[in-house]
Scaffold this motif. Structure first.
Motif, PDB file in Angstrom:
ATOM      1  N   GLU A 116       0.920  -1.386  -0.219  1.00 50.59           N
ATOM      2  CA  GLU A 116       0.002   0.003   0.074  1.00 50.59           C
ATOM      3  C   GLU A 116       0.997   1.347   0.036  1.00 50.59           C
ATOM      4  O   GLU A 116       0.531   2.196  -0.617  1.00 50.59           O
ATOM      5  CB  GLU A 116      -1.120   0.009   1.265  1.00 50.59           C
ATOM      6  N   TRP A 117       2.005   1.053   0.548  1.00 54.58           N
ATOM      7  CA  TRP A 117       2.998   2.401   0.636  1.00 54.58           C
ATOM      8  C   TRP A 117       3.381   2.718  -0.669  1.00 54.58           C
ATOM      9  O   TRP A 117       3.613   3.750  -0.955  1.00 54.58           O
ATOM     10  CB  TRP A 117       3.972   2.146   1.888  1.00 54.58           C
ATOM     11  N   GLU A 118       3.790   1.614  -1.511  1.00 59.67           N
ATOM     12  CA  GLU A 118       4.449   1.846  -2.588  1.00 59.67           C
ATOM     13  C   GLU A 118       3.484   2.344  -3.556  1.00 59.67           C
ATOM     14  O   GLU A 118       3.722   3.494  -4.240  1.00 59.67           O
ATOM     15  CB  GLU A 118       4.829   0.544  -3.388  1.00 59.67           C
ATOM     16  N   HIS A 119       2.085   1.943  -3.562  1.00 63.14           N
ATOM     17  CA  HIS A 119       1.213   2.555  -4.463  1.00 63.14           C
ATOM     18  C   HIS A 119       0.467   3.901  -3.950  1.00 63.14           C
ATOM     19  O   HIS A 119       0.100   4.722  -4.839  1.00 63.14           O
ATOM     20  CB  HIS A 119       0.060   1.484  -4.702  1.00 63.14           C
ATOM     21  N   ARG A 120       0.477   4.033  -2.605  1.00 63.27           N
ATOM     22  CA  ARG A 120       0.119   5.244  -2.244  1.00 63.27           C
ATOM     23  C   ARG A 120       1.054   6.615  -2.526  1.00 63.27           C
ATOM     24  O   ARG A 120       0.513   7.597  -2.898  1.00 63.27           O
ATOM     25  CB  ARG A 120      -0.088   5.286  -0.701  1.00 63.27           C
ATOM     26  N   ARG A 121       2.483   6.122  -2.503  1.00 62.17           N
ATOM     27  CA  ARG A 121       3.315   7.112  -2.920  1.00 62.17           C
ATOM     28  C   ARG A 121       3.280   7.327  -4.558  1.00 62.17           C
ATOM     29  O   ARG A 121       3.375   8.660  -4.851  1.00 62.17           O
ATOM     30  CB  ARG A 121       4.550   6.554  -2.651  1.00 62.17           C
ATOM     31  N   GLU A 122       2.772   6.547  -5.322  1.00 62.65           N
ATOM     32  CA  GLU A 122       2.678   6.401  -6.475  1.00 62.65           C
ATOM     33  C   GLU A 122       1.468   7.279  -6.873  1.00 62.65           C
ATOM     34  O   GLU A 122       1.741   8.183  -7.761  1.00 62.65           O
ATOM     35  CB  GLU A 122       2.533   5.020  -7.280  1.00 62.65           C
ATOM     36  N   ILE A 123       0.433   7.112  -6.238  1.00 61.18           N
ATOM     37  CA  ILE A 123      -0.964   7.914  -6.525  1.00 61.18           C
ATOM     38  C   ILE A 123      -0.448   9.301  -5.997  1.00 61.18           C
ATOM     39  O   ILE A 123      -0.861  10.302  -6.717  1.00 61.18           O
ATOM     40  CB  ILE A 123      -1.922   7.341  -5.716  1.00 61.18           C
ATOM     41  N   ALA A 124       0.090   9.413  -4.946  1.00 59.18           N
ATOM     42  CA  ALA A 124       0.457  10.999  -4.386  1.00 59.18           C
ATOM     43  C   ALA A 124       1.518  11.823  -5.374  1.00 59.18           C
ATOM     44  O   ALA A 124       1.073  13.057  -5.482  1.00 59.18           O
ATOM     45  CB  ALA A 124       1.019  10.729  -3.131  1.00 59.18           C
ATOM     46  N   THR A 125       2.445  10.914  -5.920  1.00 60.64           N
ATOM     47  CA  THR A 125       3.211  11.526  -6.791  1.00 60.64           C
ATOM     48  C   THR A 125       2.313  12.086  -8.146  1.00 60.64           C
ATOM     49  O   THR A 125       2.620  13.323  -8.608  1.00 60.64           O
ATOM     50  CB  THR A 125       4.253  10.731  -7.277  1.00 60.64           C
ATOM     51  N   ARG A 126       1.468  11.143  -8.672  1.00 64.51           N
ATOM     52  CA  ARG A 126       0.746  11.574  -9.776  1.00 64.51           C
ATOM     53  C   ARG A 126      -0.226  12.923  -9.422  1.00 64.51           C
ATOM     54  O   ARG A 126      -0.288  13.633 -10.476  1.00 64.51           O
ATOM     55  CB  ARG A 126      -0.246  10.406 -10.070  1.00 64.51           C
ATOM     56  N   LEU A 127      -0.717  12.882  -8.105  1.00 69.15           N
ATOM     57  CA  LEU A 127      -1.499  13.939  -7.794  1.00 69.15           C
ATOM     58  C   LEU A 127      -0.755  15.393  -7.362  1.00 69.15           C
ATOM     59  O   LEU A 127      -1.294  16.431  -6.937  1.00 69.15           O
ATOM     60  CB  LEU A 127      -2.576  13.685  -6.960  1.00 69.15           C
ATOM     61  N   GLY A 128       0.624  15.111  -7.149  1.00 67.64           N
ATOM     62  CA  GLY A 128       1.364  16.411  -6.696  1.00 67.64           C
ATOM     63  C   GLY A 128       1.108  16.501  -5.283  1.00 67.64           C
ATOM     64  O   GLY A 128       1.149  17.525  -4.648  1.00 67.64           O
ATOM     65  N   ARG A 129       0.814  15.366  -4.586  1.00 66.77           N
ATOM     66  CA  ARG A 129       0.520  15.510  -2.905  1.00 66.77           C
ATOM     67  C   ARG A 129       1.452  14.779  -2.254  1.00 66.77           C
ATOM     68  O   ARG A 129       2.243  13.976  -2.689  1.00 66.77           O
ATOM     69  CB  ARG A 129      -0.954  15.046  -2.780  1.00 66.77           C
ATOM     70  N   GLU A 130       1.293  14.811  -0.744  1.00 66.67           N
ATOM     71  CA  GLU A 130       2.090  13.960   0.084  1.00 66.67           C
ATOM     72  C   GLU A 130       1.551  12.875   0.410  1.00 66.67           C
ATOM     73  O   GLU A 130       0.385  12.573   0.593  1.00 66.67           O
ATOM     74  CB  GLU A 130       2.291  14.916   1.270  1.00 66.67           C
ATOM     75  N   ALA A 131       2.288  11.414   0.370  1.00 65.46           N
ATOM     76  CA  ALA A 131       1.801  10.344   0.735  1.00 65.46           C
ATOM     77  C   ALA A 131       1.459  10.265   2.179  1.00 65.46           C
ATOM     78  O   ALA A 131       0.585   9.283   2.531  1.00 65.46           O
ATOM     79  CB  ALA A 131       2.652   9.143   0.259  1.00 65.46           C
TER      80      ALA A 131
END
Length: 233
Positions: free
Chosen positions: A218-233
Motif C-alpha cells: 500500500e505504501w508503494e502505491h500510495r506514493r505512486e498515487i500521491a506523486t501523480r496527484l502532486g501531493r504528500e503520501a
C-alpha cells in the motif's frame, strides 16, 4: 543518528530491486537497479517516518538517517516474495497491536488521497502507467490474497472486494470495508496463528510477513498515487 538495515531483493543481474526497511515495517522502495534503490532509501525513510509521526508515533524528527545493506536476495523470484528472518518469528501481541494501527492509518491516508476524485478521474488513462482505478483494484485484490493466505477465506473482506471488482460498489467503500474486516480478523489471531508458517506453492505466509506486505504494497502505491496527484503520501 539512526542506522537502518536494508534488506534487498532483486534478480541475478541486480536490476529491479526492492529495498525493505524492516525496522520501519512497511517502508520499501523500488529502483531500476540495486544502486538506485539503495540511493532512494533515505528519502523514503524520511517520508515514512513523517507519515508515522503525523499519526502520533514518537520518532525523533531531528535524527540523521544512515543505511547499511544487511542482506541481499538475488534469487529472482516474483517481486516482494522474498522471506526475511523476521518473517519466520512469532508476532508478539504488542507488535500486532502496533502494526494493526499502522494498517488503519495507511488505508485512511490512501482514501484521503482519492476521496475527491470522481469515477471519470479514476478511470482516466495517464500517458504512462495504470489508471488510478486499476491501482486501487490491484491494492484491494492483493490485500485479499495476503489475508486469505494467512487465515483462509474471510467473507466480510471478500464480499466488498469482489463487488468492487465487478464494479457494483464504489472502490473507496470497498477499500474501507475490506481493510476493516481484515483488521478485525487480525486482531483475533491466536498465539498459534501468530506463530504459524504456511507455504502454498512459492508463497510463504506468516502473520509478520502478511502484515509487512500489506503495509509495503500500500505504501508503494500510495506514493505512486500521491506523486501523480502532486501531493504528500
Amino acid at each position: 543518528m539512526t542506522t537502518y538495515l536494508l534488506y534487498l531483493e532483486s534478480g541475478p543481474q541486480h536490476k529491479k530491486t526492492l529495498a525493505h526497511v524492516l525496522d520501519l515495517l512497511g517502508c520499501v522502495v523500488q529502483g531500476d537497479t540495486t544502486d538506485a534503490a539503495v540511493a532512494a532509501t533515505p528519502d523514503a525513510i524520511r517520508a515514512y517516518r513523517q507519515y508515522l509521526q503525523r499519526h502520533g508515533e514518537k520518532l525523533d524528527a531531528s535524527t540523521t538517517i544512515e543505511t547499511r545493506i544487511e542482506q541481499h536476495n538475488t534469487e529472482g523470484l516474483f517481486s516482494g516474495s522474498a522471506i526475511w528472518p523476521q518473517d519466520l518469528k512469532p508476532l508478539a501481541p504488542a507488535a500486532l497491536a502496533r502494526y494493526v494501527r499502522w494498517l488503519e492509518w495507511s488505508r485512511a491516508d490512501l482514501l484521503g488521497l482519492t476521496k475527491q476524485i470522481d469515477e471519470k478521474g479514476l478511470r482516466a488513462k495517464p500517458p504512462k502507467g495504470r489508471s488510478l482505478r486499476d491501482i486501487l483494484v490491484h491494492v484491494l485484490d492483493a490485500d485479499k490474497s495476503y489475508v486469505y493466505g494467512l487465515v483462509g477465506p474471510l467473507k466480510p473482506m471478500g464480499e466488498p472486494t469482489n463487488a468492487a471488482d465487478r464494479g457494483d460498489v464504489d472502490l473507496r467503500v470497498a477499500l474501507k470495508e475490506a481493510r476493516a474486516a481484515a483488521i478485525d480478523r487480525l486482531k483475533t489471531l491466536t498465539p498459534a496463528e501468530r506463530a504459524r508458517i504456511r507455504t502454498s506453492g512459492q508463497s510463504t505466509y506468516s502473520a509478520h510477513r502478511v502484515i509487512r506486505r500489506m503495509l509495503e504494497h500500500e505504501w508503494e502505491h500510495r506514493r505512486e498515487i500521491a506523486t501523480r496527484l502532486g501531493r504528500e503520501a
